[in-house]
Scaffold this active site. Structure first.
Site, PDB file in Angstrom:
ATOM      1  N   SER A 238      -4.641  58.909  15.599  1.00 12.19           N
ATOM      2  CA  SER A 238      -3.858  58.058  16.876  1.00 12.19           C
ATOM      3  C   SER A 238      -3.279  56.994  16.305  1.00 12.19           C
ATOM      4  CB  SER A 238      -4.303  58.100  18.091  1.00 12.19           C
ATOM      5  OG  SER A 238      -4.631  59.379  18.665  1.00 12.19           O
ATOM      6  N   GLU A 318       2.011  67.440  18.429  1.00 10.15           N
ATOM      7  CA  GLU A 318       1.540  67.085  19.857  1.00 10.15           C
ATOM      8  C   GLU A 318       1.987  65.810  19.870  1.00 10.15           C
ATOM      9  OE1 GLU A 318      -2.533  68.646  19.705  1.00 10.15           O
ATOM     10  OE2 GLU A 318      -2.100  70.642  19.635  1.00 10.15           O
ATOM     11  N   PRO A 319       2.951  65.164  20.202  1.00 11.34           N
ATOM     12  CA  PRO A 319       3.146  63.824  20.748  1.00 11.34           C
ATOM     13  C   PRO A 319       2.732  63.631  22.296  1.00 11.34           C
ATOM     14  CG  PRO A 319       5.412  64.841  20.718  1.00 11.34           C
ATOM     15  CD  PRO A 319       4.257  65.882  20.177  1.00 11.34           C
ATOM     16  N   ARG A 362      -7.949  49.450  26.460  1.00 14.84           N
ATOM     17  CA  ARG A 362      -7.828  49.676  25.174  1.00 14.84           C
ATOM     18  C   ARG A 362      -8.022  48.370  24.303  1.00 14.84           C
ATOM     19  NH1 ARG A 362      -3.557  50.450  23.013  1.00 14.84           N
ATOM     20  NH2 ARG A 362      -4.399  51.696  21.346  1.00 14.84           N
ATOM     21  N   TYR A 366     -10.414  49.296  22.013  1.00 15.06           N
ATOM     22  CA  TYR A 366     -10.132  49.474  20.460  1.00 15.06           C
ATOM     23  C   TYR A 366      -9.767  48.135  19.873  1.00 15.06           C
ATOM     24  CZ  TYR A 366      -9.677  54.369  22.148  1.00 15.06           C
ATOM     25  OH  TYR A 366      -9.861  55.691  22.626  1.00 15.06           O
ATOM     26  N   CYS A 393     -15.902  40.901  36.027  1.00  9.95           N
ATOM     27  CA  CYS A 393     -16.679  40.273  35.670  1.00  9.95           C
ATOM     28  C   CYS A 393     -17.324  40.417  34.095  1.00  9.95           C
ATOM     29  CB  CYS A 393     -18.255  40.472  36.613  1.00  9.95           C
ATOM     30  SG  CYS A 393     -19.230  38.928  36.834  1.00  9.95           S
ATOM     31  N   GLU A 394     -16.374  40.103  33.326  1.00  9.06           N
ATOM     32  CA  GLU A 394     -16.689  40.686  31.843  1.00  9.06           C
ATOM     33  C   GLU A 394     -16.226  39.504  30.884  1.00  9.06           C
ATOM     34  OE1 GLU A 394     -18.826  42.969  30.262  1.00  9.06           O
ATOM     35  OE2 GLU A 394     -19.255  44.021  32.032  1.00  9.06           O
ATOM     36  N   TYR A 423      -2.880  56.129  27.663  1.00  6.46           N
ATOM     37  CA  TYR A 423      -4.218  55.738  27.753  1.00  6.46           C
ATOM     38  C   TYR A 423      -4.855  54.660  28.779  1.00  6.46           C
ATOM     39  CZ  TYR A 423      -3.866  59.261  23.989  1.00  6.46           C
ATOM     40  OH  TYR A 423      -3.513  60.411  23.388  1.00  6.46           O
TER      41      TYR A 423
END
Length: 466
Positions: A238, A318-319, A362, A366, A393-394, A423
């Site tokens: 991707s 497959e877009p 993401r 990623y 809380c991260e 996504y």
């Protein structure tokens, strides 16, 4: 591992940001490549999408909210259908799917690819003809496969020998015929993040061409009653910008296609090249348009087919991201602005918004880059390098890692992040028990909720404790 005092070296800070990020002459201006086709700024600096002032949308529907430009989505879907007129074009539902979007897909003449029973349910609810549905997934359950056969999906992309065995049992039980494509791994290292590169050998998808498993899968399907072999399916990853990966994959997949013809006497009628076409999240990205992609991919396949002396099969792509990604932005309200002073006289401006990794995972997952703009007013302040973060809380709850925003950004401002169609809502969560935002479609000045905001009743609906 021993602990030690943190410092600037571990903060990855600076006043210039990453090398690709340039300080804008006007931090109010939009970069058209990143935004839906109808997006514009008013004289007052308000962001308008689909003819809807996002200040009004925030007032009526709250924030955070995903804003989906119907005209932009339909234009991109149509562009793929027209550019790939000789192909079957499947919209990848995993990028984002809801009933309304599935209807748009069908109305624009595209097929749809699903990868779970839930996505199949949405496609069927939208009235998609089952013959226009492809069913993906590396671990489809017996229940999912049974339903796919019962409704008559157009193709099932098989991913393992276990799945072939399940289909053999189901077709024998039901008398249905299963139209199958074989997902293969071509041994290609796509130039993308390791978690979204899917054609190298060491990962969960498909049958390896190199090991011989792909040929064996084809042989078993061809020899089995109730299974109809359609062809091979390849997907290299991707967010791909370089078609050289497709060239290597096409060469290896077509070589397998030719081997099947020579050794088994079977000419498979179809070949799916997958999707993964990249979009522009920031100014560092340079995506190809559908017509350019169509020319390049067709040329690659025809060249490899000539070299192998085989006919070109019926092709499909497959877009998903390339259609819905740029068509959506996420609207947030700023809650706090904090300048954090660091070592060596450096500092970073943290702009906290009312969403975060629950509506866009993401960046954390990623290491993805995004852009942002002030959406509610015009500012004459000089730009400052900022980091847009969420309310979770991260420490890794980052929405936009680096962006130049007006130096007077303040609580109550609206910020919009482009390129969030793919996504983001589909991978959204209730982390920290936040409620997932709505999806609001905009067109011709009208805003329509197509996925409503979750409520606390929704959140407690599955909590059976007392």
């Amino acid at each position: 591992m021993r602990s030690h005092q943190a410092g600037a070296l571990h903060a990855d800070i600076g006043t210039k940001g990453p090398a690709w990020l340039r300080e804008p002459a006007d931090p109010n201006a939009l970069v058209p490549l990143l935004w839906p086709v109808t997006a514009r700024k008013t004289y007052e600096g308000a962001l308008v999408v689909g003819g809807v002032d996002l200040r009004d949308l925030a007032r009526d529907h709250g924030t955070p909210a995903y804003v989906l430009d119907e005209e932009d989505f339909r234009r991109r879907a149509r562009a793929f259908r027209e550019a790939f007129a000789d192909y079957d074009v499947y919209y990848a539902a995993k990028a984002f799917i809801c009933t309304t979007v599935a209807r748009w897909v069908a109305e624009e003449g595209l097929n749809i690819d699903v990868c779970s029973g839930g996505e199949l349910t949405v496609a069927l609810r939208a009235g998609i003809e089952p013959a226009r549905i492809g069913f993906h997934g590396n671990n489809k359950s017996v229940v999912e496969l049974r339903r796919a056969l019962e409704v008559g999906v157009g193709r099932i992309i098989v991913d393992s020998f276990d799945e072939i065995d399940r289909l053999l049992a189901l077709t024998a039980e039901t008398g249905a015929e299963a139209p199958l494509m074989v997902r293969v791994t071509a041994g290609v290292e796509a130039h993308t993040h390791e978690y979204i590169a899917t054609a190298h050998e060491d990962q969960k998808f498909g049958f390896s061409i190199t090991s011989g498993d792909a040929f064996e899968a084809v042989r078993r399907i061809e020899a089995a009653p109730g299974l109809r072999l359609l062809g091979l399916h390849s997907h290299i990853g991707s967010q791909i910008f370089d078609t050289s990966g497709f060239e290597v994959a096409a060469r290896r997949v077509l070589a397998l296609h030719a081997r099947v013809s020579d050794e088994l006497g079977v000419v498979m009628p179809e070949l799916d090249l997958g999707g993964g076409f990249g979009i522009a999240y920031t100014t560092q990205d340079d995506p190809s348009d559908p017509s350019q992609l169509a020319v390049e991919l067709t040329k690659i396949v025809e060249h490899e087919a000539r070299a192998l002396e085989v006919d070109v099969p019926r092709l499909s792509i497959e877009p998903g991201r390339a259609i819905v990604g740029p068509a959506m932005c996420t609207l947030y309200e700023v809650g706090t602005v904090k300048e954090v002073r660091l070592d060596a006289g450096a500092s970073r401006t943290y702009v906290s918004v009312d969403g975060g990794m629950s509506d866009n995972i993401r960046t954390a997952l990623y290491d993805a880059d995004y852009s942002a703009t002030l959406a509610s007013r015009r500012s004459d302040a000089a730009p400052v390098l900022a980091r847009v973060v969420g309310k979770h809380c991260e420490a890794g709850d980052i929405v936009v890692r680096d962006e130049f925003l007006p130096g007077d950004v303040r609580p109550g401002d609206l910020l919009a992040v482009p390129g969030t169609g793919a996504y983001c809502r589909s991978m959204a969560s209730n982390y920290n028990h936040l409620l997932r935002p709505p999806v609001v479609a905009v067109r011709d000045g009208v805003a329509t909720v197509v996925v409503r905001r979750e409520t606390e009743d929704d959140l407690l609906g599955t909590d059976v404790g007392r």
